[in-house]
Enzyme design. Sequence first.
Site, PDB file in Angstrom:
ATOM      1  N   HIS A 119      33.056  41.110  45.482  1.00  0.00           N
ATOM      2  CA  HIS A 119      34.523  41.053  45.518  1.00  0.00           C
ATOM      3  C   HIS A 119      35.084  41.820  44.325  1.00  0.00           C
ATOM      4  O   HIS A 119      34.766  41.526  43.172  1.00  0.00           O
ATOM      5  CB  HIS A 119      35.004  39.594  45.538  1.00  0.00           C
ATOM      6  CG  HIS A 119      34.704  38.912  46.829  1.00  0.00           C
ATOM      7  ND1 HIS A 119      34.344  37.590  46.923  1.00  0.00           N
ATOM      8  CD2 HIS A 119      34.696  39.388  48.112  1.00  0.00           C
ATOM      9  CE1 HIS A 119      34.140  37.273  48.182  1.00  0.00           C
ATOM     10  NE2 HIS A 119      34.357  38.346  48.926  1.00  0.00           N
ATOM     11  N   GLU A 179      36.600  40.490  40.960  1.00  0.00           N
ATOM     12  CA  GLU A 179      35.765  39.542  40.231  1.00  0.00           C
ATOM     13  C   GLU A 179      34.909  40.288  39.198  1.00  0.00           C
ATOM     14  O   GLU A 179      33.691  40.210  39.172  1.00  0.00           O
ATOM     15  CB  GLU A 179      34.953  38.720  41.228  1.00  0.00           C
ATOM     16  CG  GLU A 179      35.899  37.952  42.164  1.00  0.00           C
ATOM     17  CD  GLU A 179      35.223  37.274  43.346  1.00  0.00           C
ATOM     18  OE1 GLU A 179      35.942  36.873  44.284  1.00  0.00           O
ATOM     19  OE2 GLU A 179      33.987  37.134  43.347  1.00  0.00           O
ATOM     20  N   HIS A 214      30.084  35.435  41.734  1.00  0.00           N
ATOM     21  CA  HIS A 214      31.500  35.508  42.095  1.00  0.00           C
ATOM     22  C   HIS A 214      32.339  34.870  40.986  1.00  0.00           C
ATOM     23  O   HIS A 214      31.810  34.213  40.079  1.00  0.00           O
ATOM     24  CB  HIS A 214      31.757  34.744  43.397  1.00  0.00           C
ATOM     25  CG  HIS A 214      31.221  35.421  44.620  1.00  0.00           C
ATOM     26  ND1 HIS A 214      32.001  36.157  45.481  1.00  0.00           N
ATOM     27  CD2 HIS A 214      29.959  35.486  45.119  1.00  0.00           C
ATOM     28  CE1 HIS A 214      31.241  36.642  46.459  1.00  0.00           C
ATOM     29  NE2 HIS A 214      29.998  36.258  46.258  1.00  0.00           N
ATOM     30  N   GLU A 260      29.986  30.653  41.311  1.00  0.00           N
ATOM     31  CA  GLU A 260      31.389  30.976  41.040  1.00  0.00           C
ATOM     32  C   GLU A 260      31.615  30.730  39.554  1.00  0.00           C
ATOM     33  O   GLU A 260      31.472  29.598  39.090  1.00  0.00           O
ATOM     34  CB  GLU A 260      32.324  30.064  41.849  1.00  0.00           C
ATOM     35  CG  GLU A 260      32.288  30.291  43.342  1.00  0.00           C
ATOM     36  CD  GLU A 260      33.118  31.504  43.765  1.00  0.00           C
ATOM     37  OE1 GLU A 260      33.785  32.110  42.912  1.00  0.00           O
ATOM     38  OE2 GLU A 260      33.071  31.837  44.955  1.00  0.00           O
TER      39      GLU A 260
HETATM   40  N1  LIG Z   1      34.590  34.361  45.243  1.00  0.00           N
HETATM   41  S1  LIG Z   1      35.412  33.675  46.383  1.00  0.00           S
HETATM   42  O1  LIG Z   1      35.716  34.643  47.407  1.00  0.00           O
HETATM   43  O2  LIG Z   1      36.568  33.047  45.812  1.00  0.00           O
HETATM   44  N2  LIG Z   1      34.515  32.535  47.090  1.00  0.00           N
HETATM   45  C1  LIG Z   1      33.396  32.928  47.889  1.00  0.00           C
HETATM   46  C2  LIG Z   1      32.541  31.698  48.233  1.00  0.00           C
HETATM   47  C3  LIG Z   1      31.243  32.114  48.868  1.00  0.00           C
HETATM   48  C4  LIG Z   1      30.633  31.028  49.713  1.00  0.00           C
HETATM   49  O3  LIG Z   1      31.319  30.007  49.979  1.00  0.00           O
HETATM   50  O4  LIG Z   1      29.470  31.231  50.113  1.00  0.00           O
HETATM   51  C5  LIG Z   1      33.856  33.574  49.223  1.00  0.00           C
HETATM   52  O5  LIG Z   1      34.822  33.045  49.791  1.00  0.00           O
HETATM   53  O6  LIG Z   1      33.240  34.569  49.637  1.00  0.00           O
HETATM   54 ZN   LIG Z   2      34.008  36.283  45.431  1.00  0.00          ZN
END
Ligand SMILES: NS(=O)(=O)N[C@@H](CCC(=O)O)C(=O)O
Ligand SMILES: [Zn+2]
Length: 323
Positions: free
Chosen positions: A69, A72, A202, A275
């Site tokens: 992302h 990030e 992330h 995260e």
């Molecule tokens: N970094 S983020 O986008 O806020 N959270 C990740 C969480 C990844 C996951 O739940 O596997 C996502 O939604 O891809």
């Molecule tokens: Zn992310």
Amino acid sequence: DFPSGYTGYHNYAEMTAELNQTVTDHPNLVRLSSLGNSYQGRALPALKISNNPAVDQAKPEVLFTCNQHAREHLTVEMCLHIIKRFTDGYATNSAIKALVDSREIWVVPSVNPDGAEYDIAAGTLRGWRKNRQPNSTSTGTDPNRNWGYQWGCCGGSSGTGSSETYRGPSAFSAPETQRVRDFVNSRVVGGVQQIKAHIDWHTYSELILWPYGYTYNDTATGLNADQANAFGTLGRQMAALNGYTPQQSSDLYITDGSVNDWMWATHKIWSYTFEMYPKSGTGLNGFYPRDTQIATQVARNNTAVDLFLGYADCVPRVIGQTC
Ligand SMILES: NS(=O)(=O)N[C@@H](CCC(=O)O)C(=O)O
Ligand SMILES: [Zn+2]
């Protein structure tokens, strides 16, 4: 480029320079390659760290991926910190040396360089998340909804091109996920996947997440109770070290087409999402800690990463099983 207050973060050129410097400083510990190119043609660098990096040794391999992302950016710093720690530390730290001597460690500091560069291109912080690949109505695919296991199955992604969680027109439609997929697939040697464990970095919320994301169920096809127990036990032990909150991915929200689900289901790679800092934030500012926070927040994960690498040859050992 990064605005003032954020110049401590590495842009793509600075990241590349740092990787090249690591090769200069540690020619016997690292080998730098590219997984191929992003949509806009930027190389996706991969650094291999081991005590004989030019040779594929019969040692368990571990993969760290960062910056799926774009916004990030702290995760690029996390991957560069892992590289620095396991190269600069090799000569003086016996625990570091033992891990590098007994594993082959792969680090991909930016999976989504196009998005990361776009995020800072105007000298501001745009809050961009996705890659920069056009789609029928807009721009950008969310790489972390584009992986080919249970892709688009379960309401954990969007089919709308403008959405932040747009899954793409098909699984692996993004060049960036294709390149990481191809690399991981290429690590099947003699029918055995050499990569045993993986962390995808992330921000933000300070969580440690494990599969599956596509279902609320703790067990599902290809993930039995023992395996769920091992995922959770190691996850909780790592969280005790960095102070993050451990949980199955779907306890956060349902995601489909995520990297963790594909790594586990397709290759039985023990794949986590970390995260990072901050724990909470208002809107976009959570994605943009000042550069003064970088050193503390990357080092915060040192002991968790060491524990992870220690179990990487056989994660079920964490619940008393053998491999
Ligand atoms: N970094 S983020 O986008 O806020 N959270 C990740 C969480 C990844 C996951 O739940 O596997 C996502 O939604 O891809
Ligand atoms: Zn992310």
